[in-house]
Scaffold this motif. Sequence first.
Motif, PDB file in Angstrom:
ATOM      1  N   UNK A 236       0.854  -1.195   0.000  1.00 10.28           N
ATOM      2  CA  UNK A 236       0.000   0.000   0.000  1.00 10.28           C
ATOM      3  C   UNK A 236       0.886   1.240   0.000  1.00 10.28           C
ATOM      4  N   UNK A 237       0.712   2.095  -1.011  1.00 10.77           N
ATOM      5  CA  UNK A 237       1.457   3.350  -1.087  1.00 10.77           C
ATOM      6  C   UNK A 237       0.516   4.538  -1.246  1.00 10.77           C
ATOM      7  N   UNK A 238      -0.692   4.411  -0.688  1.00  9.03           N
ATOM      8  CA  UNK A 238      -1.673   5.489  -0.783  1.00  9.03           C
ATOM      9  C   UNK A 238      -2.254   5.745   0.610  1.00  9.03           C
ATOM     10  N   UNK A 239      -2.795   6.952   0.832  1.00  4.11           N
ATOM     11  CA  UNK A 239      -3.303   7.278   2.168  1.00  4.11           C
ATOM     12  C   UNK A 239      -4.552   6.476   2.512  1.00  4.11           C
ATOM     13  N   UNK A 240      -4.903   6.397   3.788  1.00  2.19           N
ATOM     14  CA  UNK A 240      -6.129   5.690   4.173  1.00  2.19           C
ATOM     15  C   UNK A 240      -7.329   6.189   3.364  1.00  2.19           C
ATOM     16  N   UNK A 241      -8.216   5.247   3.015  1.00  2.00           N
ATOM     17  CA  UNK A 241      -9.316   5.567   2.091  1.00  2.00           C
ATOM     18  C   UNK A 241     -10.630   5.861   2.815  1.00  2.00           C
ATOM     19  N   UNK A 242     -10.602   5.899   4.149  1.00  2.45           N
ATOM     20  CA  UNK A 242     -11.808   6.103   4.960  1.00  2.45           C
ATOM     21  C   UNK A 242     -11.366   6.777   6.251  1.00  2.45           C
ATOM     22  N   UNK A 243     -12.119   7.672   6.850  1.00  4.99           N
ATOM     23  CA  UNK A 243     -13.429   8.164   6.464  1.00  4.99           C
ATOM     24  C   UNK A 243     -13.296   9.663   6.209  1.00  4.99           C
ATOM     25  N   UNK A 244     -13.742  10.105   5.050  1.00  4.18           N
ATOM     26  CA  UNK A 244     -13.613  11.506   4.668  1.00  4.18           C
ATOM     27  C   UNK A 244     -14.928  12.254   4.866  1.00  4.18           C
ATOM     28  N   UNK A 245     -14.820  13.564   5.146  1.00  5.37           N
ATOM     29  CA  UNK A 245     -15.983  14.436   4.984  1.00  5.37           C
ATOM     30  C   UNK A 245     -16.284  14.475   3.489  1.00  5.37           C
ATOM     31  N   UNK A 246     -17.574  14.524   3.157  1.00  2.89           N
ATOM     32  CA  UNK A 246     -17.941  14.488   1.731  1.00  2.89           C
ATOM     33  C   UNK A 246     -17.400  15.703   0.989  1.00  2.89           C
ATOM     34  N   UNK A 265      -9.838  -2.916   0.410  1.00  3.68           N
ATOM     35  CA  UNK A 265      -8.642  -3.711   0.094  1.00  3.68           C
ATOM     36  C   UNK A 265      -8.902  -4.689  -1.041  1.00  3.68           C
ATOM     37  N   UNK A 266      -7.823  -5.002  -1.754  1.00  2.00           N
ATOM     38  CA  UNK A 266      -7.876  -5.999  -2.828  1.00  2.00           C
ATOM     39  C   UNK A 266      -6.823  -7.061  -2.526  1.00  2.00           C
ATOM     40  N   UNK A 267      -7.284  -8.290  -2.291  1.00  2.00           N
ATOM     41  CA  UNK A 267      -6.392  -9.412  -1.987  1.00  2.00           C
ATOM     42  C   UNK A 267      -6.535 -10.463  -3.076  1.00  2.00           C
ATOM     43  N   UNK A 268      -5.541 -11.327  -3.169  1.00  2.55           N
ATOM     44  CA  UNK A 268      -5.673 -12.478  -4.060  1.00  2.55           C
ATOM     45  C   UNK A 268      -5.055 -13.693  -3.392  1.00  2.55           C
ATOM     46  N   UNK A 269      -5.597 -14.868  -3.745  1.00  3.96           N
ATOM     47  CA  UNK A 269      -5.048 -16.107  -3.197  1.00  3.96           C
ATOM     48  C   UNK A 269      -3.600 -16.236  -3.649  1.00  3.96           C
ATOM     49  N   UNK A 274      -0.413 -14.964 -10.521  1.00  2.00           N
ATOM     50  CA  UNK A 274      -0.954 -13.602 -10.421  1.00  2.00           C
ATOM     51  C   UNK A 274       0.173 -12.650 -10.056  1.00  2.00           C
ATOM     52  N   UNK A 275       0.336 -11.617 -10.871  1.00  2.00           N
ATOM     53  CA  UNK A 275       1.382 -10.624 -10.622  1.00  2.00           C
ATOM     54  C   UNK A 275       0.738  -9.246 -10.523  1.00  2.00           C
ATOM     55  N   UNK A 276       0.966  -8.564  -9.403  1.00  2.00           N
ATOM     56  CA  UNK A 276       0.404  -7.222  -9.215  1.00  2.00           C
ATOM     57  C   UNK A 276       1.210  -6.199 -10.007  1.00  2.00           C
ATOM     58  N   UNK A 277       0.500  -5.350 -10.757  1.00  2.00           N
ATOM     59  CA  UNK A 277       1.156  -4.277 -11.513  1.00  2.00           C
ATOM     60  C   UNK A 277       0.998  -2.922 -10.836  1.00  2.00           C
ATOM     61  N   UNK A 278      -0.167  -2.685 -10.220  1.00  2.00           N
ATOM     62  CA  UNK A 278      -0.375  -1.417  -9.514  1.00  2.00           C
ATOM     63  C   UNK A 278      -1.499  -1.572  -8.504  1.00  2.00           C
ATOM     64  N   UNK A 279      -1.489  -0.681  -7.507  1.00  2.00           N
ATOM     65  CA  UNK A 279      -2.480  -0.712  -6.419  1.00  2.00           C
ATOM     66  C   UNK A 279      -2.583   0.714  -5.923  1.00  2.00           C
ATOM     67  N   UNK A 280      -3.771   1.322  -6.052  1.00  2.00           N
ATOM     68  CA  UNK A 280      -3.851   2.742  -5.719  1.00  2.00           C
ATOM     69  C   UNK A 280      -5.282   3.140  -5.391  1.00  2.00           C
ATOM     70  N   UNK A 281      -5.413   4.333  -4.824  1.00  2.00           N
ATOM     71  CA  UNK A 281      -6.729   4.914  -4.591  1.00  2.00           C
ATOM     72  C   UNK A 281      -6.885   6.124  -5.509  1.00  2.00           C
TER      73      UNK A 281
END
Length: 321
Positions: A236-246, A265-269, A274-281
């Motif tokens: 994870x290289x992005x800030x927490x995704x919860x909880x924001x004021x609208x 979150x996105x997980x995989x067995x 399976x190769x991860x290329x990117x993960x972001x918000x």
Amino acid sequence: DHEEVIRVYCGIWNLHGKRAPSDLHAWIPPSMRHHIYAIGTCECERSLEKSLIWSSKARWERQMQDYFGQDYRMIGSNTMSAVHLMIFLHRSLWKYCAEVVTCHVATGFANVIGNKGSTQVAFRLGNTKLLFMNCHLAAHADKMQERTQSMQRILETSPMRKRKDMSGVHREYDRVFFMGDLNTRVDASREQVDAWLAAKQFDRCMAADQLLPLLKGDSGHASPCGLWPDFQEAQINFPPTYKFDKYSEVYDSSKKRRVPSWTDRILWKKDPGIKSLSYNSVPTLQCSDHRPVFGQFEVKVDLNWSGPPASARKSSVCTVQ
């Protein structure tokens, strides 16, 4: 070896009862083409309470079909109250696709009400069986043990599960993604997390994340880590995704002052295929108190296949309560 590499996009968003915006380019860029799009939402268009009464996601599915265009077909979708999952497949793979099955598992009140739980879509591409699960697990920081039990229930009681000699439905599929609003929290005070984020010290927040140590633990029915260790997650290289004021970049300023957390979150067995290329918000989409999250993957599939038997050409739906 007939394995080919395809590109898979997983996107998740808890929309807090709001409609998705008409412009989704920031979340699902049309310039980056993938063979499979797995789009999971929670509370899309309607609040949790309203979704228990009227859960149809037909408008949302139409919006996404229009967005992807004629080169993609929605091969399967499943709705359980406010939890929804749809899979779009590129036309180059349509002839390899068979045995589409969709189902859901409720983990809400007394495991009957579908306010929490998982929607699931599985299918075969050639000789490779794929399973996607979008989940909404129990809220609140002190409920991690309940979330672990719910995750185990989702895998163990899925109607797709055929074999009792395996620890869960994920063992019966070759490539498995488990994602959604898992509601995992950061075990620290609001003041601590605010200070860490202000200093860009994500690593200190990560050290207090509830899920990461469970992914590294020992798997098993009796383990306090449950079945989480069967899965992995990209860095994870992005800030927490919860909880924001609208419509804001400010974390919860209400009286509750919830601790900023990586709930989505996105997980995989665990799988060399399976190769991860990117993960972001996506920080620019601010209509919800959650930010959308996406993951891009390269996935190996075996397409050396003469086609399904006639009996397997139809799809099926099943439900467990």
